[in-house]
Design an enzyme around this catalytic site. Structure first.
Site, PDB file in Angstrom:
ATOM      1  N   ASP A  93      -9.793   9.982  -7.435  1.00 15.74           N
ATOM      2  CA  ASP A  93      -8.670   9.003  -7.429  1.00 15.74           C
ATOM      3  C   ASP A  93      -8.180   9.448  -8.870  1.00 15.74           C
ATOM      4  OD1 ASP A  93      -6.923   6.990  -8.006  1.00 15.74           O
ATOM      5  OD2 ASP A  93      -8.652   5.461  -7.662  1.00 15.74           O
TER       6      ASP A  93
ATOM      7  N   GLU B 277      -6.291  11.626  -4.528  1.00 19.97           N
ATOM      8  CA  GLU B 277      -5.437  10.514  -4.280  1.00 19.97           C
ATOM      9  C   GLU B 277      -4.443   9.777  -5.321  1.00 19.97           C
ATOM     10  OE1 GLU B 277      -7.188   5.548  -4.409  1.00 19.97           O
ATOM     11  OE2 GLU B 277      -8.262   7.222  -3.004  1.00 19.97           O
TER      12      GLU B 277
ATOM     13  N   GLU C 279      -1.621   2.884  -2.420  1.00 19.12           N
ATOM     14  CA  GLU C 279      -1.962   1.645  -3.053  1.00 19.12           C
ATOM     15  C   GLU C 279      -0.743   0.981  -3.918  1.00 19.12           C
ATOM     16  OE1 GLU C 279      -4.932   0.907  -7.034  1.00 19.12           O
ATOM     17  OE2 GLU C 279      -5.376   2.716  -5.981  1.00 19.12           O
TER      18      GLU C 279
ATOM     19  N   ASP D 262      -2.755  -2.226  -0.130  1.00 16.76           N
ATOM     20  CA  ASP D 262      -3.901  -3.223  -0.619  1.00 16.76           C
ATOM     21  C   ASP D 262      -3.231  -4.461   0.036  1.00 16.76           C
ATOM     22  OD1 ASP D 262      -4.694  -5.303  -2.161  1.00 16.76           O
ATOM     23  OD2 ASP D 262      -5.654  -3.796  -3.382  1.00 16.76           O
TER      24      ASP D 262
ATOM     25  N   HIS E 113      -6.575  -0.088   0.085  1.00 16.69           N
ATOM     26  CA  HIS E 113      -7.228  -0.045  -1.274  1.00 16.69           C
ATOM     27  C   HIS E 113      -8.258  -1.290  -1.251  1.00 16.69           C
ATOM     28  CE1 HIS E 113      -7.175  -1.594  -5.535  1.00 16.69           C
ATOM     29  NE2 HIS E 113      -7.596  -0.332  -5.683  1.00 16.69           N
TER      30      HIS E 113
ATOM     31  N   GLU F 217     -13.006   1.177   1.683  1.00 18.58           N
ATOM     32  CA  GLU F 217     -13.402   1.154   0.365  1.00 18.58           C
ATOM     33  C   GLU F 217     -14.100   0.131  -0.382  1.00 18.58           C
ATOM     34  OE1 GLU F 217     -11.419   2.730  -3.752  1.00 18.58           O
ATOM     35  OE2 GLU F 217      -9.969   1.847  -2.321  1.00 18.58           O
TER      36      GLU F 217
END
Length: 389
Positions: A214, A240, A267, A290, A317, A339
């Protein structure tokens, strides 16, 4: 059945839950870890995200129907989002049909048009939308995952995000994602340190565990390409969020320059439109809305349809950190993994840190959401009141 009241208020947490009661083995990686980000080029704010991110609390939203039934949703960014709900969107939904989630979502996105439904307004829309879906499940006496298609798999395979990798392996995760500590401001030394971290992690987890990175909006195009070339030997499943979310041309250029590298992003995209842009141009292999930021479950369902038509995976997310993301992922055929962001200390069981008492947590890297009505929060109004600061 109509909407009688929409009320937003501050809550203590919208993601990581409580600290747990078990004595930790050591402090969590989040206590003092440097993580690269969009402010890394400014030395005064480089070291820690907390130095520059707002301290606004999380947001809770309670929607009450005319029969007294209620649903609860969450988001973040405190006062501005609470004011948007209580001062604008919420009162205009009073009197609308309580089960009309599509209609209410359409109304909210259009109400917010003068100041854009993206950005902070998307957080407000998300909180209300999640509360409406929770209410719908309770009124229909069914878990939300059954209302949006039923289970698409026997369980959700989960990956852990964070830099306490040894703890992730002990918990039984078969995939893990690291937070990248260094960006362009750190020069060659930072490139070396990033590569060393990936190399150590790959040696620790072996070749049968998926590994991702990330980069949290910290890079530019050139730095992303240089780092990705260095990381070829370590078999990353994806990198990411390397670029700032608004740099859509940069994402397109990145796809051209790194056709062999898996790429995940989204995200910090809001509403379905940027996901449509990305899917139509194949800018990413994984889209990561998200559910509590992008516009709620209704937005995620639209994004899932877009992604499925393009053959692109959707992995929300921090989807396993809330019941909301769990229910979506369980029902969405195009969501192959979930995740779990782990910011709590090693040694503290995940069950002790859950955000809501009724929500599931991964066991040996797998999760099955609650089958209680709504999102299965397992909390009453007194429990919601206890979430206030």
């Amino acid at each position: 059945m109509t909407i009688e009241r929409v009320e937003a208020f501050a809550i203590r947490s919208d993601l990581v839950g409580g600290p747990g009661t078990t004595t930790p083995r050591r402090p969590p990686w989040t206590a003092d870890a440097e993580v690269a980000g969009p402010m890394s080029r400014h030395p005064r704010y480089k070291r820690l995200r907390a130095a520059w991110r707002p301290t606004w609390p999380g947001v809770g939203c309670l929607v009450t129907a005319s029969d007294g039934s209620w649903g609860f949703g969450i988001s973040r960014y405190g006062d501005p989002v609470i004011a948007t709900i209580n001062g604008h969107l919420g009162p205009l939904l009073v009197g609308e049909p309580a089960l009309a989630t599509e209609r209410c979502w359409d109304m909210m996105t259009r109400m917010a048009s003068p100041y854009s439904p993206a950005g902070l307004a998307a957080y407000a829309i998300s909180a209300i939308d999640l509360a409406l879906w929770d209410l719908k499940g309770k009124l229909l006496n069914a878990p939300v995952w059954s209302l949006i298609g039923g289970p698409s798999r026997p369980h959700i395979d989960c990956y852990a995000t964070g830099n306490d990798t040894d703890w992730h392996m002990e918990l039984g995760f078969r995939a893990t994602k690291l937070a990248c500590p260094h960006g362009p401001a750190d020069g060659l030394a930072g490139l070396d340190a990033n590569e060393a971290l990936i190399a150590r992690t790959r040696e620790l987890i072996g070749h049968e565990v998926e590994l991702m990175l990330d980069c949290w909006m910290a890079f530019d195009l050139d730095y992303t390409v240089r780092l990705a070339e260095r990381l070829r030997p370590y078999w990353l499943r994806w990198i990411e969020d390397c670029l700032t979310p608004e740099d859509l041309d940069g994402h397109e250029a990145l796809r051209r320059r790194l056709p062999w590298m898996g790429y995940a992003t989204g995200e910090h995209w809001y509403m379905p439109q940027p996901f449509l842009h990305a899917a139509s141009r194949r800018l990413a292999d994984v889209l990561q809305p998200d559910i509590a930021w992008v516009g709620g479950l209704t937005a995620c369902l639209r994004i899932a349809a877009i992604a499925d038509a393009a053959g692109i995976a959707v992995i929300p997310h921090a989807g396993m950190n809330t019941p909301y993301g769990q229910h979506f992922t369980y029902a969405a055929p195009g969501a192959p993994m979930g995740e779990m962001f782990i910011g709590t200390p090693p040694g503290v069981p995940l069950a002790e840190t859950r955000l809501f008492p009724g929500m599931a947590v991964p066991v040996d890297g797998r999760l099955i959401p609650s089958d209680a009505p709504g999102f299965g929060l397992g909390v009453d109004l007194d429990g919601i009141a206890a979430m206030r600061p």
